[in-house]
Design a protein around this motif. Structure first.
Motif, PDB file in Angstrom:
ATOM      1  N   HIS A  29       0.833  -1.197   0.000  1.00 32.72           N
ATOM      2  CA  HIS A  29       0.000   0.000   0.000  1.00 32.72           C
ATOM      3  C   HIS A  29       0.868   1.247   0.000  1.00 32.72           C
ATOM      4  O   HIS A  29       1.862   1.319   0.724  1.00 32.72           O
ATOM      5  CB  HIS A  29      -0.891   0.047   1.249  1.00 32.72           C
ATOM      6  CG  HIS A  29      -1.904  -1.041   1.306  1.00 32.72           C
ATOM      7  ND1 HIS A  29      -1.582  -2.333   1.658  1.00 32.72           N
ATOM      8  CD2 HIS A  29      -3.230  -1.034   1.059  1.00 32.72           C
ATOM      9  CE1 HIS A  29      -2.672  -3.071   1.628  1.00 32.72           C
ATOM     10  NE2 HIS A  29      -3.693  -2.297   1.261  1.00 32.72           N
ATOM     11  N   ILE A  30       0.482   2.219  -0.816  1.00 24.32           N
ATOM     12  CA  ILE A  30       1.082   3.546  -0.764  1.00 24.32           C
ATOM     13  C   ILE A  30       0.115   4.353   0.083  1.00 24.32           C
ATOM     14  O   ILE A  30      -1.006   4.636  -0.343  1.00 24.32           O
ATOM     15  CB  ILE A  30       1.244   4.167  -2.169  1.00 24.32           C
ATOM     16  CG1 ILE A  30       2.025   3.222  -3.095  1.00 24.32           C
ATOM     17  CG2 ILE A  30       1.894   5.532  -2.079  1.00 24.32           C
ATOM     18  CD1 ILE A  30       3.424   2.875  -2.620  1.00 24.32           C
ATOM     19  N   GLY A  31       0.506   4.665   1.295  1.00 20.34           N
ATOM     20  CA  GLY A  31      -0.396   5.231   2.285  1.00 20.34           C
ATOM     21  C   GLY A  31      -1.000   6.557   1.874  1.00 20.34           C
ATOM     22  O   GLY A  31      -0.346   7.407   1.304  1.00 20.34           O
ATOM     23  N   GLY A  32      -2.260   6.710   2.197  1.00 19.57           N
ATOM     24  CA  GLY A  32      -2.965   7.969   2.006  1.00 19.57           C
ATOM     25  C   GLY A  32      -3.334   8.564   3.344  1.00 19.57           C
ATOM     26  O   GLY A  32      -3.109   7.953   4.386  1.00 19.57           O
ATOM     27  N   ASP A  48      -0.594   5.559  13.293  1.00 23.02           N
ATOM     28  CA  ASP A  48      -0.031   6.908  13.267  1.00 23.02           C
ATOM     29  C   ASP A  48      -0.337   7.602  11.949  1.00 23.02           C
ATOM     30  O   ASP A  48       0.000   7.100  10.882  1.00 23.02           O
ATOM     31  CB  ASP A  48       1.484   6.797  13.464  1.00 23.02           C
ATOM     32  CG  ASP A  48       2.173   8.135  13.529  1.00 23.02           C
ATOM     33  OD1 ASP A  48       3.400   8.125  13.598  1.00 23.02           O
ATOM     34  OD2 ASP A  48       1.512   9.172  13.516  1.00 23.02           O
ATOM     35  N   LEU A  49      -0.958   8.773  12.004  1.00 26.41           N
ATOM     36  CA  LEU A  49      -1.322   9.491  10.785  1.00 26.41           C
ATOM     37  C   LEU A  49      -0.140  10.200  10.149  1.00 26.41           C
ATOM     38  O   LEU A  49      -0.186  10.572   8.997  1.00 26.41           O
ATOM     39  CB  LEU A  49      -2.417  10.518  11.079  1.00 26.41           C
ATOM     40  CG  LEU A  49      -3.749   9.932  11.539  1.00 26.41           C
ATOM     41  CD1 LEU A  49      -4.756  11.041  11.772  1.00 26.41           C
ATOM     42  CD2 LEU A  49      -4.288   8.947  10.534  1.00 26.41           C
ATOM     43  N   ILE A  50       0.919  10.429  10.892  1.00 24.65           N
ATOM     44  CA  ILE A  50       2.068  11.150  10.347  1.00 24.65           C
ATOM     45  C   ILE A  50       2.688  10.330   9.217  1.00 24.65           C
ATOM     46  O   ILE A  50       3.017   9.162   9.384  1.00 24.65           O
ATOM     47  CB  ILE A  50       3.113  11.431  11.433  1.00 24.65           C
ATOM     48  CG1 ILE A  50       2.510  12.331  12.499  1.00 24.65           C
ATOM     49  CG2 ILE A  50       4.365  12.054  10.843  1.00 24.65           C
ATOM     50  CD1 ILE A  50       3.365  12.516  13.710  1.00 24.65           C
ATOM     51  N   GLY A  51       2.843  10.961   8.057  1.00 19.49           N
ATOM     52  CA  GLY A  51       3.477  10.287   6.931  1.00 19.49           C
ATOM     53  C   GLY A  51       2.544   9.576   5.988  1.00 19.49           C
ATOM     54  O   GLY A  51       2.995   9.001   5.022  1.00 19.49           O
ATOM     55  N   TYR A  52       1.234   9.573   6.258  1.00 12.91           N
ATOM     56  CA  TYR A  52       0.345   8.838   5.383  1.00 12.91           C
ATOM     57  C   TYR A  52       0.180   9.459   4.008  1.00 12.91           C
ATOM     58  O   TYR A  52      -0.261   8.804   3.095  1.00 12.91           O
ATOM     59  CB  TYR A  52      -1.020   8.622   6.032  1.00 12.91           C
ATOM     60  CG  TYR A  52      -1.042   7.362   6.844  1.00 12.91           C
ATOM     61  CD1 TYR A  52      -1.209   7.410   8.203  1.00 12.91           C
ATOM     62  CD2 TYR A  52      -0.874   6.131   6.240  1.00 12.91           C
ATOM     63  CE1 TYR A  52      -1.216   6.251   8.959  1.00 12.91           C
ATOM     64  CE2 TYR A  52      -0.877   4.979   6.981  1.00 12.91           C
ATOM     65  CZ  TYR A  52      -1.046   5.035   8.339  1.00 12.91           C
ATOM     66  OH  TYR A  52      -1.043   3.888   9.063  1.00 12.91           O
ATOM     67  N   LYS A  53       0.499  10.711   3.845  1.00  6.68           N
ATOM     68  CA  LYS A  53       0.527  11.287   2.498  1.00  6.68           C
ATOM     69  C   LYS A  53       1.913  10.977   1.950  1.00  6.68           C
ATOM     70  O   LYS A  53       2.787  11.827   1.893  1.00  6.68           O
ATOM     71  CB  LYS A  53       0.273  12.788   2.550  1.00  6.68           C
ATOM     72  CG  LYS A  53      -1.127  13.175   2.930  1.00  6.68           C
ATOM     73  CD  LYS A  53      -1.262  14.682   2.896  1.00  6.68           C
ATOM     74  CE  LYS A  53      -2.635  15.135   3.286  1.00  6.68           C
ATOM     75  NZ  LYS A  53      -2.728  16.596   3.311  1.00  6.68           N
ATOM     76  N   ILE A  73      -3.019   2.519  -4.010  1.00  5.18           N
ATOM     77  CA  ILE A  73      -2.466   3.860  -3.887  1.00  5.18           C
ATOM     78  C   ILE A  73      -3.500   4.636  -3.091  1.00  5.18           C
ATOM     79  O   ILE A  73      -4.627   4.804  -3.544  1.00  5.18           O
ATOM     80  CB  ILE A  73      -2.226   4.517  -5.256  1.00  5.18           C
ATOM     81  CG1 ILE A  73      -1.192   3.733  -6.049  1.00  5.18           C
ATOM     82  CG2 ILE A  73      -1.774   5.969  -5.081  1.00  5.18           C
ATOM     83  CD1 ILE A  73      -0.977   4.240  -7.463  1.00  5.18           C
ATOM     84  N   GLY A  74      -3.142   5.080  -1.908  1.00  4.60           N
ATOM     85  CA  GLY A  74      -4.099   5.672  -0.990  1.00  4.60           C
ATOM     86  C   GLY A  74      -4.485   7.113  -1.282  1.00  4.60           C
ATOM     87  O   GLY A  74      -3.858   7.823  -2.065  1.00  4.60           O
ATOM     88  N   LYS A  94      -5.435  -2.777  -7.199  1.00  4.14           N
ATOM     89  CA  LYS A  94      -6.868  -2.956  -6.985  1.00  4.14           C
ATOM     90  C   LYS A  94      -7.567  -1.640  -6.640  1.00  4.14           C
ATOM     91  O   LYS A  94      -8.720  -1.440  -6.982  1.00  4.14           O
ATOM     92  CB  LYS A  94      -7.109  -3.956  -5.856  1.00  4.14           C
ATOM     93  CG  LYS A  94      -6.660  -5.367  -6.203  1.00  4.14           C
ATOM     94  CD  LYS A  94      -7.026  -6.325  -5.101  1.00  4.14           C
ATOM     95  CE  LYS A  94      -6.643  -7.747  -5.293  1.00  4.14           C
ATOM     96  NZ  LYS A  94      -5.970  -8.209  -6.390  1.00  4.14           N
ATOM     97  N   THR A  95      -6.881  -0.734  -5.945  1.00  2.72           N
ATOM     98  CA  THR A  95      -7.514   0.500  -5.487  1.00  2.72           C
ATOM     99  C   THR A  95      -6.629   1.690  -5.795  1.00  2.72           C
ATOM    100  O   THR A  95      -5.447   1.707  -5.469  1.00  2.72           O
ATOM    101  CB  THR A  95      -7.765   0.445  -3.962  1.00  2.72           C
ATOM    102  OG1 THR A  95      -8.534  -0.704  -3.658  1.00  2.72           O
ATOM    103  CG2 THR A  95      -8.493   1.686  -3.477  1.00  2.72           C
ATOM    104  N   PHE A  96      -7.229   2.670  -6.423  1.00  2.00           N
ATOM    105  CA  PHE A  96      -6.560   3.933  -6.712  1.00  2.00           C
ATOM    106  C   PHE A  96      -7.372   4.981  -5.965  1.00  2.00           C
ATOM    107  O   PHE A  96      -8.457   5.341  -6.387  1.00  2.00           O
ATOM    108  CB  PHE A  96      -6.548   4.181  -8.221  1.00  2.00           C
ATOM    109  CG  PHE A  96      -5.543   5.158  -8.672  1.00  2.00           C
ATOM    110  CD1 PHE A  96      -5.876   6.489  -8.848  1.00  2.00           C
ATOM    111  CD2 PHE A  96      -4.244   4.766  -8.924  1.00  2.00           C
ATOM    112  CE1 PHE A  96      -4.950   7.411  -9.271  1.00  2.00           C
ATOM    113  CE2 PHE A  96      -3.305   5.673  -9.356  1.00  2.00           C
ATOM    114  CZ  PHE A  96      -3.656   6.998  -9.523  1.00  2.00           C
ATOM    115  N   GLY A  97      -6.859   5.434  -4.826  1.00  2.00           N
ATOM    116  CA  GLY A  97      -7.615   6.272  -3.913  1.00  2.00           C
ATOM    117  C   GLY A  97      -8.057   7.623  -4.469  1.00  2.00           C
ATOM    118  O   GLY A  97      -7.436   8.186  -5.366  1.00  2.00           O
TER     119      GLY A  97
END
Length: 105
Positions: A29-32, A48-53, A73-74, A94-97
């Motif tokens: 997963h590429i975090g969103g 942890d939300l830090i770094g999810y972008k 891709i989140g 499968k998912t392109f956020g």
């Protein structure tokens, strides 16, 4: 892998400065960004939300190559990567956020 913050297969952040980035195999997963109820709908990205972008607002990246292991891709993960010219991923995606590439030229 000093340029990546990866936890449990989630690339949370890219901290390198290279214009060509090849994400290592094993990243699923590429975090969103996750806010509020999003945490409940994406249990694999709780924490942890830090770094999810993961690549958010990175103006250096021109080419991004994702491994076959990447399936998502989140949300907002590549938003405002204004120099991005090439985004390569396999048919395993499968998912392109939502808003994943908003602001990319």
């Amino acid at each position: 892998m000093k340029n990546y913050i990866i936890e449990d297969g989630i690339l949370k952040s890219y901290i390198g400065r290279d214009p060509v980035v090849v994400v290592p195999e094993g990243v699923t997963h590429i975090g969103g960004e996750l806010l509020g109820s999003d945490k409940n709908s994406h249990p694999e990205l709780r924490g942890d939300l830090i770094g999810y972008k993961a690549f958010y607002h990175n103006r250096r990246i021109k080419e991004l190559y994702l491994p076959d292991s990447t399936v998502e891709i989140g949300f907002k993960s590549l938003e405002f990567c204004t120099s991005l010219e090439v985004l390569s991923f396999s048919s395993n995606m499968k998912t392109f956020g939502c808003n994943a590439i908003v602001g990319c030229d």
